[in-house]
Structures are given as C-alpha cells and as structure tokens.
Design a protein around this motif. Structure first.
Motif, PDB file in Angstrom:
ATOM      1  N   THR A   3      -0.519   1.815   7.888  1.00  0.00           N
ATOM      2  CA  THR A   3       0.210   2.815   7.108  1.00  0.00           C
ATOM      3  C   THR A   3       1.690   2.645   7.401  1.00  0.00           C
ATOM      4  OG1 THR A   3      -1.640   4.354   7.260  1.00  0.00           O
ATOM      5  CG2 THR A   3       0.500   5.277   6.672  1.00  0.00           C
ATOM      6  N   VAL A   4       2.484   2.564   6.344  1.00  0.00           N
ATOM      7  CA  VAL A   4       3.932   2.377   6.473  1.00  0.00           C
ATOM      8  C   VAL A   4       4.620   3.569   5.833  1.00  0.00           C
ATOM      9  CG1 VAL A   4       5.884   0.911   5.845  1.00  0.00           C
ATOM     10  CG2 VAL A   4       3.687  -0.134   6.434  1.00  0.00           C
ATOM     11  N   ASP A   5       5.532   4.199   6.559  1.00  0.00           N
ATOM     12  CA  ASP A   5       6.302   5.301   6.000  1.00  0.00           C
ATOM     13  C   ASP A   5       7.297   4.771   4.970  1.00  0.00           C
ATOM     14  OD1 ASP A   5       5.091   7.261   7.580  1.00  0.00           O
ATOM     15  OD2 ASP A   5       6.530   6.938   9.215  1.00  0.00           O
ATOM     16  N   VAL A   6       7.437   5.489   3.877  1.00  0.00           N
ATOM     17  CA  VAL A   6       8.397   5.105   2.836  1.00  0.00           C
ATOM     18  C   VAL A   6       9.745   5.718   3.201  1.00  0.00           C
ATOM     19  CG1 VAL A   6       8.973   5.156   0.387  1.00  0.00           C
ATOM     20  CG2 VAL A   6       6.583   4.943   1.107  1.00  0.00           C
ATOM     21  N   THR A   7      10.591   4.892   3.775  1.00  0.00           N
ATOM     22  CA  THR A   7      11.935   5.317   4.149  1.00  0.00           C
ATOM     23  C   THR A   7      12.881   5.099   2.963  1.00  0.00           C
ATOM     24  OG1 THR A   7      12.518   3.110   4.931  1.00  0.00           O
ATOM     25  CG2 THR A   7      11.532   4.636   6.555  1.00  0.00           C
ATOM     26  N   ASP A   8      14.099   5.601   3.098  1.00  0.00           N
ATOM     27  CA  ASP A   8      15.090   5.375   2.042  1.00  0.00           C
ATOM     28  C   ASP A   8      15.326   3.881   1.836  1.00  0.00           C
ATOM     29  OD1 ASP A   8      15.416   8.081   1.600  1.00  0.00           O
ATOM     30  OD2 ASP A   8      17.220   8.242   2.846  1.00  0.00           O
ATOM     31  N   ALA A  14      12.362  -1.463  -2.776  1.00  0.00           N
ATOM     32  CA  ALA A  14      11.336  -1.426  -3.820  1.00  0.00           C
ATOM     33  C   ALA A  14      11.982  -1.375  -5.199  1.00  0.00           C
ATOM     34  CB  ALA A  14      10.403  -0.237  -3.619  1.00  0.00           C
ATOM     35  N   GLY A  15      13.039  -0.595  -5.342  1.00  0.00           N
ATOM     36  CA  GLY A  15      13.751  -0.544  -6.618  1.00  0.00           C
ATOM     37  C   GLY A  15      14.323  -1.886  -6.998  1.00  0.00           C
ATOM     38  N   ASP A  16      14.893  -2.576  -6.029  1.00  0.00           N
ATOM     39  CA  ASP A  16      15.427  -3.918  -6.285  1.00  0.00           C
ATOM     40  C   ASP A  16      14.313  -4.880  -6.696  1.00  0.00           C
ATOM     41  OD1 ASP A  16      17.957  -3.000  -5.597  1.00  0.00           O
ATOM     42  OD2 ASP A  16      17.863  -3.808  -3.551  1.00  0.00           O
ATOM     43  N   LEU A  35       6.986  -6.700   2.974  1.00  0.00           N
ATOM     44  CA  LEU A  35       8.171  -7.396   3.483  1.00  0.00           C
ATOM     45  C   LEU A  35       8.637  -6.774   4.792  1.00  0.00           C
ATOM     46  CD1 LEU A  35      10.018  -7.885   0.099  1.00  0.00           C
ATOM     47  CD2 LEU A  35       9.274  -9.729   1.627  1.00  0.00           C
ATOM     48  N   TRP A  36       8.640  -5.449   4.842  1.00  0.00           N
ATOM     49  CA  TRP A  36       9.025  -4.748   6.072  1.00  0.00           C
ATOM     50  C   TRP A  36       8.072  -5.104   7.220  1.00  0.00           C
ATOM     51  CZ3 TRP A  36       6.277  -1.341   9.044  1.00  0.00           C
ATOM     52  CH2 TRP A  36       6.975  -0.723  10.074  1.00  0.00           C
TER      53      TRP A  36
END
Length: 68
Positions: A3-8, A14-16, A35-36
């Motif tokens: 599980t990966v937290d969605v940080t800013d 992700a937008g890129d 990628l992270w």
C-alpha cells in the motif's frame, strides 16, 4: 501487495504521466506509485496491468510489464 500513500508529489507525477501517456487517472496513480516504489527499493520490480495503454506506458518507463 504494497500500500502506497498518495502524496502531493505522487499525485503531481501521476498528472504528468497521464498527460504524457494519455492515461486515465487511477492508471496514472498506479504507474506513479510503482515508480516511487522502484526508487524506494532501489531495484527492478514487475508491473502488472491488464490495460494495454497502461502496459505500454510501464514498458516506456522501463518496467518488466506482466499482463495477466
């Protein structure tokens, strides 16, 4: 499974990725998180996707893509 937290930062990346590869929102989050994780582990990981566009984007990001 991890599980990966969605940080800013993850959301911005992700937008890129969504723009660059014409991905849907959650597909871009999936790729951004992978990628992270790869960077955190410092080693290659497999990327699993059943969507052809997402699989192609993962391959362009140098993942070994698995389509179940």
């Amino acid at each position: 499974m991890v599980t990966v937290d969605v940080t800013d930062a993850l959301a911005r990346r992700a937008g890129d990725l969504a723009d660059r590869f014409t991905l849907r929102g959650f597909d871009a989050i999936h790729l951004s998180a992978a990628l992270w994780l790869r960077a955190e582990l410092g080693r290659p990981i497999e990327f699993w996707a059943s969507d052809q566009r997402l699989e192609a984007a993962a391959k362009r990001e140098r993942f070994t893509a698995v389509n179940p």
